[in-house]
Design a protein around this motif. Structure first.
Motif, PDB file in Angstrom:
ATOM      1  N   THR A 151       0.841  -1.203   0.000  1.00  0.00           N
ATOM      2  CA  THR A 151       0.000   0.000   0.000  1.00  0.00           C
ATOM      3  C   THR A 151       0.874   1.251   0.000  1.00  0.00           C
ATOM      4  O   THR A 151       0.564   2.230  -0.680  1.00  0.00           O
ATOM      5  N   VAL A 152       1.973   1.205   0.735  1.00  0.00           N
ATOM      6  CA  VAL A 152       2.924   2.328   0.726  1.00  0.00           C
ATOM      7  C   VAL A 152       3.422   2.537  -0.697  1.00  0.00           C
ATOM      8  O   VAL A 152       3.475   3.672  -1.198  1.00  0.00           O
ATOM      9  N   LYS A 153       3.782   1.449  -1.366  1.00  0.00           N
ATOM     10  CA  LYS A 153       4.279   1.544  -2.739  1.00  0.00           C
ATOM     11  C   LYS A 153       3.228   2.178  -3.655  1.00  0.00           C
ATOM     12  O   LYS A 153       3.550   3.024  -4.492  1.00  0.00           O
ATOM     13  N   THR A 154       1.993   1.795  -3.482  1.00  0.00           N
ATOM     14  CA  THR A 154       0.912   2.378  -4.293  1.00  0.00           C
ATOM     15  C   THR A 154       0.810   3.888  -4.052  1.00  0.00           C
ATOM     16  O   THR A 154       0.707   4.674  -5.001  1.00  0.00           O
ATOM     17  N   HIS A 155       0.857   4.295  -2.791  1.00  0.00           N
ATOM     18  CA  HIS A 155       0.796   5.732  -2.479  1.00  0.00           C
ATOM     19  C   HIS A 155       1.999   6.468  -3.073  1.00  0.00           C
ATOM     20  O   HIS A 155       1.862   7.583  -3.589  1.00  0.00           O
ATOM     21  N   LEU A 156       3.179   5.839  -3.012  1.00  0.00           N
ATOM     22  CA  LEU A 156       4.372   6.455  -3.599  1.00  0.00           C
ATOM     23  C   LEU A 156       4.206   6.614  -5.109  1.00  0.00           C
ATOM     24  O   LEU A 156       4.557   7.666  -5.667  1.00  0.00           O
ATOM     25  N   ASP A 157       3.678   5.586  -5.764  1.00  0.00           N
ATOM     26  CA  ASP A 157       3.440   5.679  -7.211  1.00  0.00           C
ATOM     27  C   ASP A 157       2.513   6.853  -7.532  1.00  0.00           C
ATOM     28  O   ASP A 157       2.738   7.593  -8.490  1.00  0.00           O
ATOM     29  N   HIS A 158       1.481   7.032  -6.723  1.00  0.00           N
ATOM     30  CA  HIS A 158       0.557   8.159  -6.931  1.00  0.00           C
ATOM     31  C   HIS A 158       1.281   9.497  -6.738  1.00  0.00           C
ATOM     32  O   HIS A 158       1.064  10.437  -7.508  1.00  0.00           O
ATOM     33  N   LEU A 159       2.125   9.564  -5.703  1.00  0.00           N
ATOM     34  CA  LEU A 159       2.892  10.794  -5.471  1.00  0.00           C
ATOM     35  C   LEU A 159       3.830  11.087  -6.646  1.00  0.00           C
ATOM     36  O   LEU A 159       3.968  12.240  -7.072  1.00  0.00           O
ATOM     37  N   TYR A 160       4.516  10.049  -7.152  1.00  0.00           N
ATOM     38  CA  TYR A 160       5.405  10.236  -8.296  1.00  0.00           C
ATOM     39  C   TYR A 160       4.638  10.853  -9.463  1.00  0.00           C
ATOM     40  O   TYR A 160       5.097  11.811 -10.086  1.00  0.00           O
ATOM     41  N   ARG A 161       3.476  10.301  -9.733  1.00  0.00           N
ATOM     42  CA  ARG A 161       2.671  10.778 -10.857  1.00  0.00           C
ATOM     43  C   ARG A 161       2.202  12.220 -10.622  1.00  0.00           C
ATOM     44  O   ARG A 161       2.316  13.065 -11.498  1.00  0.00           O
ATOM     45  N   LYS A 162       1.683  12.501  -9.452  1.00  0.00           N
ATOM     46  CA  LYS A 162       1.155  13.828  -9.144  1.00  0.00           C
ATOM     47  C   LYS A 162       2.232  14.910  -9.187  1.00  0.00           C
ATOM     48  O   LYS A 162       1.972  16.040  -9.580  1.00  0.00           O
ATOM     49  N   LEU A 163       3.444  14.539  -8.748  1.00  0.00           N
ATOM     50  CA  LEU A 163       4.518  15.530  -8.668  1.00  0.00           C
ATOM     51  C   LEU A 163       5.469  15.469  -9.857  1.00  0.00           C
ATOM     52  O   LEU A 163       6.452  16.210  -9.909  1.00  0.00           O
ATOM     53  N   GLY A 164       5.190  14.598 -10.809  1.00  0.00           N
ATOM     54  CA  GLY A 164       5.983  14.542 -12.027  1.00  0.00           C
ATOM     55  C   GLY A 164       7.415  14.116 -11.815  1.00  0.00           C
ATOM     56  O   GLY A 164       8.333  14.678 -12.405  1.00  0.00           O
ATOM     57  N   VAL A 165       7.625  13.116 -10.947  1.00  0.00           N
ATOM     58  CA  VAL A 165       8.973  12.612 -10.681  1.00  0.00           C
ATOM     59  C   VAL A 165       9.026  11.125 -11.009  1.00  0.00           C
ATOM     60  O   VAL A 165       7.996  10.481 -11.167  1.00  0.00           O
ATOM     61  N   ASN A 166      10.251  10.606 -11.101  1.00  0.00           N
ATOM     62  CA  ASN A 166      10.436   9.212 -11.500  1.00  0.00           C
ATOM     63  C   ASN A 166      10.881   8.278 -10.382  1.00  0.00           C
ATOM     64  O   ASN A 166      10.825   7.064 -10.542  1.00  0.00           O
TER      65      ASN A 166
END
Length: 176
Positions: A151-166
């Motif tokens: 679940t942490v990984k999923t939230h991180l993936d969402h953050l990456y997408r929202k903030l435009g980072v890889n």
């Protein structure tokens, strides 16, 4: 000492910058920081310190834009005893001089303004941010929030997408 600390005791450390900020000071003694934690956490951390004959710790924090950017941890072995009030006052004077240097350097190196961070972070994503700043692993974040590492990984993936980072490094840089 370092690996053992990171693996088993970091979460017990009352002198992490995020906790020190709550005290609103730049020089924080172990005694003052422990007042904010449970007896169980304090005993666990004292156990860690005693393994290395450390009887006291003081953290000196330096800030840029009201965020801690550097922490200097000073550890005392038993033969030197605890930090005295006079020594803590001296460290406060040292902190003030170092803070001037850090503040001046930060002003010289201040990055050009970037896009603001989107305010559309979910409550859980907002909870992840300070834990990421502390450098916690996904597993440690999951423990802290009472969720699964996946679940942490999923939230991180969402953050990456929202903030435009890889990646996590870019995410931390974007957030801070």
């Amino acid at each position: 000492m370092h690996n053992c600390y990171l693996r088993r005791y970091r979460h017990l450390d009352p002198l992490q910058p995020i906790y020190c900020q709550r005290l609103g000071r730049q020089v924080i003694s172990l005694r003052d920081a422990q007042a904010l934690q449970s007896r169980q956490h304090n005993e666990g951390y004292q156990h860690f310190l005693s393994q290395y004959d450390v009887v006291d710790v003081t953290e000196v924090l330096l800030y840029t834009y009201n965020r801690p950017v550097l922490g200097i941890s000073l550890l005392r072995k038993s033969r030197f005893g605890r930090f005295s009030a006079h020594e803590l006052d001296t460290l406060q004077s040292l902190q003030e001089m170092l803070q001037l240097a850090v503040s001046q350097r930060a002003f010289e190196l201040a990055p050009a303004p970037t896009e603001p961070i989107p305010a559309a972070l979910t409550e859980r994503e907002t909870q992840l941010v300070p834990l990421l700043r502390q450098g916690l692993s996904n597993k440690a974040i999951a423990r802290e929030l009472g969720i699964a590492p996946s679940t942490v990984k999923t939230h991180l993936d969402h953050l990456y997408r929202k903030l435009g980072v890889n990646n996590r490094t870019e995410l931390i840089g974007r957030l801070y």
